[in-house]
Design a protein around this motif. Structure first.
Motif, PDB file in Angstrom:
ATOM      1  N   MET A  61       0.888  -1.069   0.027  1.00 12.59           N
ATOM      2  CA  MET A  61       0.053   0.072   0.000  1.00 12.59           C
ATOM      3  C   MET A  61       0.952   1.236   0.013  1.00 12.59           C
ATOM      4  O   MET A  61       0.812   2.043   0.706  1.00 12.59           O
ATOM      5  N   GLY A  62       1.829   1.160  -0.980  1.00 13.94           N
ATOM      6  CA  GLY A  62       2.667   2.248  -0.750  1.00 13.94           C
ATOM      7  C   GLY A  62       3.699   2.163   0.074  1.00 13.94           C
ATOM      8  O   GLY A  62       4.585   1.061  -0.308  1.00 13.94           O
ATOM      9  N   ASP A  63       4.060   3.047   0.825  1.00 12.76           N
ATOM     10  CA  ASP A  63       5.152   2.673   1.740  1.00 12.76           C
ATOM     11  C   ASP A  63       4.864   1.774   2.914  1.00 12.76           C
ATOM     12  O   ASP A  63       5.687   1.695   3.630  1.00 12.76           O
ATOM     13  N   SER A  64       3.741   1.421   3.014  1.00 13.50           N
ATOM     14  CA  SER A  64       3.479   0.546   3.940  1.00 13.50           C
ATOM     15  C   SER A  64       2.730  -0.917   3.340  1.00 13.50           C
ATOM     16  O   SER A  64       2.501  -0.981   1.907  1.00 13.50           O
ATOM     17  N   THR A  65       2.749  -1.938   4.182  1.00 14.57           N
ATOM     18  CA  THR A  65       2.179  -3.229   3.861  1.00 14.57           C
ATOM     19  C   THR A  65       1.009  -3.612   4.678  1.00 14.57           C
ATOM     20  O   THR A  65       1.071  -3.009   5.658  1.00 14.57           O
ATOM     21  N   ILE A  66       0.039  -4.250   4.289  1.00 10.40           N
ATOM     22  CA  ILE A  66      -1.046  -4.842   5.120  1.00 10.40           C
ATOM     23  C   ILE A  66      -1.124  -6.276   4.786  1.00 10.40           C
ATOM     24  O   ILE A  66      -0.802  -6.711   3.630  1.00 10.40           O
ATOM     25  N   THR A  67      -1.406  -7.213   5.480  1.00  8.93           N
ATOM     26  CA  THR A  67      -1.593  -8.612   5.123  1.00  8.93           C
ATOM     27  C   THR A  67      -2.967  -8.964   4.890  1.00  8.93           C
ATOM     28  O   THR A  67      -3.705  -8.244   5.657  1.00  8.93           O
ATOM     29  N   LEU A  68      -3.102  -9.934   4.306  1.00  9.32           N
ATOM     30  CA  LEU A  68      -4.290 -10.523   3.908  1.00  9.32           C
ATOM     31  C   LEU A  68      -5.450 -10.868   5.009  1.00  9.32           C
ATOM     32  O   LEU A  68      -6.779 -10.588   5.198  1.00  9.32           O
ATOM     33  N   ARG A  69      -4.535 -11.506   6.092  1.00  7.00           N
ATOM     34  CA  ARG A  69      -5.201 -11.390   7.278  1.00  7.00           C
ATOM     35  C   ARG A  69      -5.826 -10.510   7.883  1.00  7.00           C
ATOM     36  O   ARG A  69      -7.130 -10.570   8.669  1.00  7.00           O
ATOM     37  N   GLU A  70      -5.015  -9.261   7.721  1.00  2.98           N
ATOM     38  CA  GLU A  70      -5.826  -7.918   8.430  1.00  2.98           C
ATOM     39  C   GLU A  70      -7.140  -7.643   7.698  1.00  2.98           C
ATOM     40  O   GLU A  70      -7.888  -7.059   8.123  1.00  2.98           O
ATOM     41  N   LEU A  71      -6.983  -7.765   6.323  1.00  2.97           N
ATOM     42  CA  LEU A  71      -8.373  -7.223   5.471  1.00  2.97           C
ATOM     43  C   LEU A  71      -9.136  -8.273   5.509  1.00  2.97           C
ATOM     44  O   LEU A  71     -10.307  -7.893   5.096  1.00  2.97           O
ATOM     45  N   LEU A  72      -8.930  -9.465   5.786  1.00  2.00           N
ATOM     46  CA  LEU A  72     -10.036 -10.516   5.797  1.00  2.00           C
ATOM     47  C   LEU A  72     -10.076 -11.571   7.189  1.00  2.00           C
ATOM     48  O   LEU A  72      -9.578 -12.407   7.392  1.00  2.00           O
ATOM     49  N   PRO A  73     -10.427 -10.766   8.177  1.00  2.00           N
ATOM     50  CA  PRO A  73     -10.266 -11.108   9.536  1.00  2.00           C
ATOM     51  C   PRO A  73     -11.440 -12.344   9.971  1.00  2.00           C
ATOM     52  O   PRO A  73     -10.939 -13.235  10.409  1.00  2.00           O
ATOM     53  N   GLU A  74     -12.410 -12.251   9.666  1.00  2.00           N
ATOM     54  CA  GLU A  74     -13.379 -13.118   9.694  1.00  2.00           C
ATOM     55  C   GLU A  74     -13.746 -13.837   8.265  1.00  2.00           C
ATOM     56  O   GLU A  74     -14.014 -13.166   7.327  1.00  2.00           O
ATOM     57  N   ARG A  75     -13.741 -15.322   8.054  1.00  2.00           N
ATOM     58  CA  ARG A  75     -13.774 -16.048   7.019  1.00  2.00           C
ATOM     59  C   ARG A  75     -15.000 -16.904   7.337  1.00  2.00           C
ATOM     60  O   ARG A  75     -15.241 -17.552   8.238  1.00  2.00           O
ATOM     61  N   TRP A  76     -15.800 -16.544   6.289  1.00  2.00           N
ATOM     62  CA  TRP A  76     -17.173 -17.573   6.316  1.00  2.00           C
ATOM     63  C   TRP A  76     -16.865 -19.008   6.292  1.00  2.00           C
ATOM     64  O   TRP A  76     -17.616 -20.073   6.923  1.00  2.00           O
ATOM     65  N   GLN A  77     -15.708 -19.578   5.826  1.00  2.00           N
ATOM     66  CA  GLN A  77     -15.347 -20.890   5.812  1.00  2.00           C
ATOM     67  C   GLN A  77     -14.921 -21.674   6.989  1.00  2.00           C
ATOM     68  O   GLN A  77     -15.171 -22.539   7.401  1.00  2.00           O
ATOM     69  N   GLN A  78     -14.758 -20.568   7.985  1.00  2.00           N
ATOM     70  CA  GLN A  78     -14.596 -21.111   9.366  1.00  2.00           C
ATOM     71  C   GLN A  78     -15.481 -21.847  10.070  1.00  2.00           C
ATOM     72  O   GLN A  78     -15.605 -22.647  10.960  1.00  2.00           O
ATOM     73  N   LEU A  79     -16.659 -21.474   9.549  1.00  2.00           N
ATOM     74  CA  LEU A  79     -18.150 -22.220  10.120  1.00  2.00           C
ATOM     75  C   LEU A  79     -17.910 -23.758   9.872  1.00  2.00           C
ATOM     76  O   LEU A  79     -18.299 -24.489  10.537  1.00  2.00           O
ATOM     77  N   TRP A  80     -17.148 -24.204   8.954  1.00  2.00           N
ATOM     78  CA  TRP A  80     -16.759 -25.666   8.607  1.00  2.00           C
ATOM     79  C   TRP A  80     -15.585 -26.120   8.834  1.00  2.00           C
ATOM     80  O   TRP A  80     -15.179 -27.279   8.732  1.00  2.00           O
ATOM     81  N   GLU A  81     -14.650 -25.404   9.275  1.00  2.00           N
ATOM     82  CA  GLU A  81     -13.239 -25.647   9.196  1.00  2.00           C
ATOM     83  C   GLU A  81     -12.990 -26.139  10.677  1.00  2.00           C
ATOM     84  O   GLU A  81     -13.580 -25.935  11.602  1.00  2.00           O
TER      85      GLU A  81
END
Ligand SMILES: [Zn+2]
Length: 129
Positions: free
Chosen positions: A109-129
């Motif tokens: 994100m320019g001079d910084s980075t962010i992880t996918l985990r930070e952008l996708l903290p809750e995942r619908w798949q967790q219901l079945w994992e």
């Protein structure tokens, strides 16, 4: 090792809008990713009528999948005004559905980075994992 700036420059070079037809536009967004093995893949966006649309990240991810890799170390998307863009919700899901370890992907994100985990903290798949 490919630097964040090098990935940005590759994506920026592809962010070059071209109107293909009355409806079809290519290159509003350019994207570049670095795989776990150190390979760079690139992609551009396509948008059209009838709900047709593909993000720049999608093109880069599909290019990577052709080679058998699925782990993304870093990814960047650059708009036509040369700004870094975070991935849309569909691309966030795609990265996660391509490989669960992509939660560790660094999104530039320019001079910084962010992880996918930070952008996708809750995942619908967790219901079945
Ligand atoms: Zn997207």
């Amino acid at each position: 090792m490919t630097t964040n700036q090098e990935l940005f420059e590759k994506a920026k070079a592809l962010s070059n809008h071209k109107q293909l037809t009355e409806e079809g536009h290519a290159g509003y967004v350019g994207s570049a990713l670095l795989t776990e093995k150190g390979v760079v893949h690139t992609g551009i966006s396509f948008s059209g009528a009838c709900g047709i649309g593909y993000c720049g990240e999608t093109g880069a991810i599909l290019s990577m999948l052709k080679t058998g890799e699925s782990k993304i170390k870093k990814i960047v998307a650059v708009s036509n005004d040369f700004k870094c863009m975070p991935p849309c919700g569909r691309c966030r899901e795609m990265m996660y559905q391509v490989d669960r370890e992509n939660l560790n992907t660094e999104i530039i994100m320019g001079d910084s980075t962010i992880t996918l985990r930070e952008l996708l903290p809750e995942r619908w798949q967790q219901l079945w994992e």
